[in-house]
Motif scaffolding. Structure first.
Motif, PDB file in Angstrom:
ATOM      1  N   UNK A 159       0.810  -1.228   0.000  1.00  0.00           N
ATOM      2  CA  UNK A 159       0.000   0.000   0.000  1.00  0.00           C
ATOM      3  C   UNK A 159       0.842   1.277   0.000  1.00  0.00           C
ATOM      4  N   UNK A 160       1.977   1.239   0.681  1.00  0.00           N
ATOM      5  CA  UNK A 160       2.843   2.416   0.726  1.00  0.00           C
ATOM      6  C   UNK A 160       3.411   2.696  -0.668  1.00  0.00           C
ATOM      7  N   UNK A 161       3.934   1.661  -1.301  1.00  0.00           N
ATOM      8  CA  UNK A 161       4.525   1.841  -2.633  1.00  0.00           C
ATOM      9  C   UNK A 161       3.476   2.328  -3.626  1.00  0.00           C
ATOM     10  N   UNK A 162       2.294   1.704  -3.583  1.00  0.00           N
ATOM     11  CA  UNK A 162       1.246   2.105  -4.534  1.00  0.00           C
ATOM     12  C   UNK A 162       0.766   3.526  -4.254  1.00  0.00           C
ATOM     13  N   UNK A 163       0.712   3.925  -3.003  1.00  0.00           N
ATOM     14  CA  UNK A 163       0.325   5.303  -2.685  1.00  0.00           C
ATOM     15  C   UNK A 163       1.383   6.284  -3.194  1.00  0.00           C
ATOM     16  N   UNK A 164       2.660   5.952  -3.005  1.00  0.00           N
ATOM     17  CA  UNK A 164       3.734   6.808  -3.525  1.00  0.00           C
ATOM     18  C   UNK A 164       3.663   6.903  -5.046  1.00  0.00           C
ATOM     19  N   UNK A 165       3.369   5.773  -5.692  1.00  0.00           N
ATOM     20  CA  UNK A 165       3.246   5.764  -7.147  1.00  0.00           C
ATOM     21  C   UNK A 165       2.075   6.638  -7.597  1.00  0.00           C
ATOM     22  N   UNK A 166       0.946   6.493  -6.921  1.00  0.00           N
ATOM     23  CA  UNK A 166      -0.260   7.241  -7.297  1.00  0.00           C
ATOM     24  C   UNK A 166      -0.065   8.737  -7.079  1.00  0.00           C
ATOM     25  N   UNK A 167       0.571   9.101  -5.975  1.00  0.00           N
ATOM     26  CA  UNK A 167       0.822  10.522  -5.716  1.00  0.00           C
ATOM     27  C   UNK A 167       1.750  11.105  -6.775  1.00  0.00           C
ATOM     28  N   UNK A 168       2.752  10.326  -7.165  1.00  0.00           N
ATOM     29  CA  UNK A 168       3.652  10.773  -8.229  1.00  0.00           C
ATOM     30  C   UNK A 168       2.917  10.939  -9.546  1.00  0.00           C
ATOM     31  N   UNK A 169       2.068   9.970  -9.878  1.00  0.00           N
ATOM     32  CA  UNK A 169       1.303  10.023 -11.137  1.00  0.00           C
ATOM     33  C   UNK A 169       0.319  11.186 -11.139  1.00  0.00           C
ATOM     34  N   UNK A 170      -0.174  11.538  -9.945  1.00  0.00           N
ATOM     35  CA  UNK A 170      -1.138  12.645  -9.840  1.00  0.00           C
ATOM     36  C   UNK A 170      -0.443  14.001  -9.745  1.00  0.00           C
ATOM     37  N   UNK A 171       0.895  13.977  -9.718  1.00  0.00           N
ATOM     38  CA  UNK A 171       1.639  15.235  -9.617  1.00  0.00           C
ATOM     39  C   UNK A 171       1.588  15.860  -8.245  1.00  0.00           C
TER      40      UNK A 171
END
Length: 197
Positions: free
Chosen positions: A145-157
Motif C-alpha cells: 500500500x505504501x509503494x502504490x500510494x507513492x506511485x499514485x501521488x507521483x502520477x497525480x503530480x
C-alpha cells in the motif's frame, strides 16, 4: 529455534510414506530444497526491507524497481511455498510436467495474492489479536500500500503529499502520524482509482 529447524526435516517423510519412483523421489527432493532456499531468501529480503531503495526511486520518478522488489520478496516468501506444495502434490499424483507447472504457477500467484492482501489488511488490523491496526506503518515497513500510494501521488503530480508520506518513514516511531498515513492511502485510492492501487 530447534523445533523450527527440526520441522525442516518433516517433509522428507513424504518420500518414505509413499511408494515413489526414483524420478518422483528426486523431483520431490528438488522441490523441497528449492522451497527451503527460496523462502529463506524471501524472508531475509522482507527483514532487510525496501526503504533503502525508495529515495533513489523517488528521485528518478520511477517506483517500478521497488514495486518489483516487493513482488519478488512476496513470491519467494509466500508464493514459492504454496507453489512447491502444489507441485509436490502433482508429482505424488502422477501429473505430467506440464500439469505440475500449471498447478505450481497457479499456486504461486495465489501465494503472492495472499501476501499482497495481507499488506492491505494490515492497514485495518485483523481480529482482536492477530494483527494490530497499521502494524507495518508503526514499524516503518515499506509495504504494497505504501509503494502504490507513492506511485499514485507521483502520477497525480502531488509531490508535496508524496514527500510528506515518505518523510513519515524518517521520523521516530513514536512521532509517526500513522492515522494520517492510513487516511492518505484511502484518499489516494479514491482520487486515483484508475491507477489500479
Amino acid at each position: 529455534m530447534n523445533a523450527g529447524t527440526a520441522a525442516y526435516f518433516l517433509g522428507e517423510g513424504i518420500t518414505r510414506d509413499h511408494p515413489l519412483t526414483a524420478a518422483q523421489r528426486l523431483r520431490v527432493y528438488e522441490l523441497y530444497f528449492t522451497c527451503l532456499r527460496g523462502s529463506h531468501v524471501g524472508q531475509a529480503l522482507d527483514l532487510h526491507g525496501l526503504a533503502h531503495m525508495v529515495p533513489a526511486c523517488l528521485e528518478s520518478g520511477d517506483l517500478a524497481p521497488v514495486w518489483e522488489a516487493l513482488l519478488c520478496c512476496h513470491r519467494l516468501k509466500s508464493g514459492l511455498p504454496a507453489s512447491v506444495c502444489a507441485r509436490t502434490g502433482a508429482v505424488l499424483g502422477g501429473a505430467t510436467p506440464a500439469q505440475e507447472a500449471a498447478l505450481g504457477d497457479y499456486f504461486l500467484a495465489l501465494g503472492l495474492a495472499f501476501q499482497l492482501l495481507d499488506d492491505v489488511i494490515n492497514l485495518q488490523g485483523f481480529g482482536k489479536s492477530l494483527k494490530t491496526k497499521a502494524e507495518d506503518l508503526i514499524e516503518g515497513k515499506v509495504t504494497a500500500p505504501v509503494i502504490r500510494a507513492l506511485m499514485a501521488l507521483g502520477a497525480a503530480g502531488d509531490a508535496e503529499r508524496q514527500r510528506w508520506l515518505w518523510g513519515q518513514f524518517g521520523v521516530p516511531d513514536s512521532e509517526r502520524e500513522v492515522g494520517a498515513m492510513v487516511d492518505l492511502r484511502a484518499a489516494v485510492k479514491r482520487r486515483c482509482s484508475h491507477l489500479q492501487l
